[in-house]
Design an enzyme around this catalytic site. Sequence first.
Site, PDB file in Angstrom:
ATOM      1  N   LYS A  10       0.727   9.330   2.740  1.00  9.85           N
ATOM      2  CA  LYS A  10       1.779   8.620   3.484  1.00  9.85           C
ATOM      3  C   LYS A  10       3.151   8.788   2.820  1.00  9.85           C
ATOM      4  CE  LYS A  10      -0.043   4.541   3.049  1.00  9.85           C
ATOM      5  NZ  LYS A  10      -1.349   4.659   2.396  1.00  9.85           N
ATOM      6  N   ARG A  26      -0.162  -4.075   6.658  1.00 12.67           N
ATOM      7  CA  ARG A  26      -1.463  -3.738   6.115  1.00 12.67           C
ATOM      8  C   ARG A  26      -2.522  -4.761   6.472  1.00 12.67           C
ATOM      9  NH1 ARG A  26       0.118  -0.537   1.484  1.00 12.67           N
ATOM     10  NH2 ARG A  26      -1.655   0.262   0.327  1.00 12.67           N
ATOM     11  N   ARG A  30      -4.220  12.439  -9.093  1.00 12.96           N
ATOM     12  CA  ARG A  30      -2.888  11.851  -9.286  1.00 12.96           C
ATOM     13  C   ARG A  30      -2.859  10.976 -10.545  1.00 12.96           C
ATOM     14  NH1 ARG A  30      -0.418   8.291  -4.518  1.00 12.96           N
ATOM     15  NH2 ARG A  30      -1.736   6.657  -5.345  1.00 12.96           N
ATOM     16  N   ARG A  84      -0.447   6.224 -12.435  1.00 10.69           N
ATOM     17  CA  ARG A  84      -0.212   4.958 -11.724  1.00 10.69           C
ATOM     18  C   ARG A  84      -1.293   3.953 -12.106  1.00 10.69           C
ATOM     19  NH1 ARG A  84       1.054   5.077  -5.303  1.00 10.69           N
ATOM     20  NH2 ARG A  84      -0.544   3.458  -5.260  1.00 10.69           N
ATOM     21  N   ARG A 120      -9.190  -0.594  -3.386  1.00  7.37           N
ATOM     22  CA  ARG A 120      -8.177  -0.286  -2.363  1.00  7.37           C
ATOM     23  C   ARG A 120      -8.839   0.260  -1.097  1.00  7.37           C
ATOM     24  NH1 ARG A 120      -5.114   3.449  -6.073  1.00  7.37           N
ATOM     25  NH2 ARG A 120      -3.711   4.044  -4.392  1.00  7.37           N
TER      26      ARG A 120
HETATM   27  P1  ADP Z   1      -1.680   3.226  -1.566  1.00  4.69           P
HETATM   28  O1  ADP Z   1      -1.569   3.372  -0.081  1.00  4.69           O
HETATM   29  O2  ADP Z   1      -1.948   4.511  -2.265  1.00  4.69           O
HETATM   30  O3  ADP Z   1      -2.646   2.146  -1.989  1.00  4.69           O
HETATM   31  P2  ADP Z   1       0.953   1.845  -1.820  1.00  4.69           P
HETATM   32  O4  ADP Z   1       2.031   2.369  -2.696  1.00  4.69           O
HETATM   33  O5  ADP Z   1       1.227   1.768  -0.361  1.00  4.69           O
HETATM   34  O6  ADP Z   1      -0.275   2.798  -2.161  1.00  4.69           O
HETATM   35  O7  ADP Z   1       0.512   0.377  -2.308  1.00  4.69           O
HETATM   36  C1  ADP Z   1       0.167   0.118  -3.643  1.00  4.69           C
HETATM   37  C2  ADP Z   1      -0.242  -1.339  -3.807  1.00  4.69           C
HETATM   38  O8  ADP Z   1       0.863  -2.204  -3.510  1.00  4.69           O
HETATM   39  C3  ADP Z   1      -1.364  -1.845  -2.886  1.00  4.69           C
HETATM   40  O9  ADP Z   1      -2.653  -1.547  -3.380  1.00  4.69           O
HETATM   41  C4  ADP Z   1      -1.072  -3.350  -2.861  1.00  4.69           C
HETATM   42  O10 ADP Z   1      -1.506  -3.981  -4.038  1.00  4.69           O
HETATM   43  C5  ADP Z   1       0.450  -3.398  -2.864  1.00  4.69           C
HETATM   44  N1  ADP Z   1       0.996  -3.406  -1.490  1.00  4.69           N
HETATM   45  C6  ADP Z   1       1.814  -2.471  -0.939  1.00  4.69           C
HETATM   46  N2  ADP Z   1       2.116  -2.770   0.329  1.00  4.69           N
HETATM   47  C7  ADP Z   1       1.452  -3.922   0.608  1.00  4.69           C
HETATM   48  C8  ADP Z   1       1.321  -4.750   1.767  1.00  4.69           C
HETATM   49  N3  ADP Z   1       1.940  -4.438   2.924  1.00  4.69           N
HETATM   50  N4  ADP Z   1       0.558  -5.865   1.690  1.00  4.69           N
HETATM   51  C9  ADP Z   1      -0.074  -6.196   0.566  1.00  4.69           C
HETATM   52  N5  ADP Z   1      -0.018  -5.468  -0.560  1.00  4.69           N
HETATM   53  C10 ADP Z   1       0.739  -4.337  -0.553  1.00  4.69           C
END
Ligand code: ADP
Length: 191
Positions: A13, A88, A127, A133, A144
Amino acid sequence: MIGIIFGPPGSGKGTQAAKIEQDFRLKHLSTGDILRHEVVAGTPIGQEAGRIMAAGDLVPDQLIVDIVRSRLPEAEAGDGVLLDGFPRTLRQARALDAMLSDEGHNVDLVLALDVPEEVLIDRLLHRAQIEGRADDTREAITERMHEYHKLTEAVLDHYQRRRVRVERVDGLGSPDAVFERIRRAIGISSR
Ligand code: ADP
């Protein structure tokens, strides 16, 4: 134009959103990036979110909705917005719809990246070695994926039911190959 780039962790994404931002002049709003900045800056939000993120859990809906609410108007001032990592959960989706409808707007397009789970896990572990990360450990990745299936997939159903245009895109292959498919799915050639 209000777009959402949607897909499981590791589906690309963020990579695709950066390309779309450049080519289609949409403002890329990534809740994951925003939270990671808050963590690095050591703000109260960052302190609350850091541990939750490292474990691979979702931060509370209210916290993330407040962040988006505060950033959306500025992002919307340009040609359009591409949301990445948000909404989400169903509650987040409903909060977003309400925020937008207050201004007479709505979600125009959802781009959903399809990638098989075993490829996702390989990508995330790879990654982990490069970027380090905090949430790319095997345990956090498993969590996740679990959160994605339990809470996030429903967001796609929500927009399908509401007759929002949903374009599914095969997310396998090089970033450029995937981007070409996205471009075709959007149906406009850039520049
Ligand atoms: P990925 O899709 O690889 O998990 P992101 O960078 O989108 O990575 O998100 C990393 C983390 O940030 C998530 O696992 C969560 O803990 C938090 N996070 C990001 N966006 C949201 C959201 N909309 N609602 C809740 N937690 C979020």
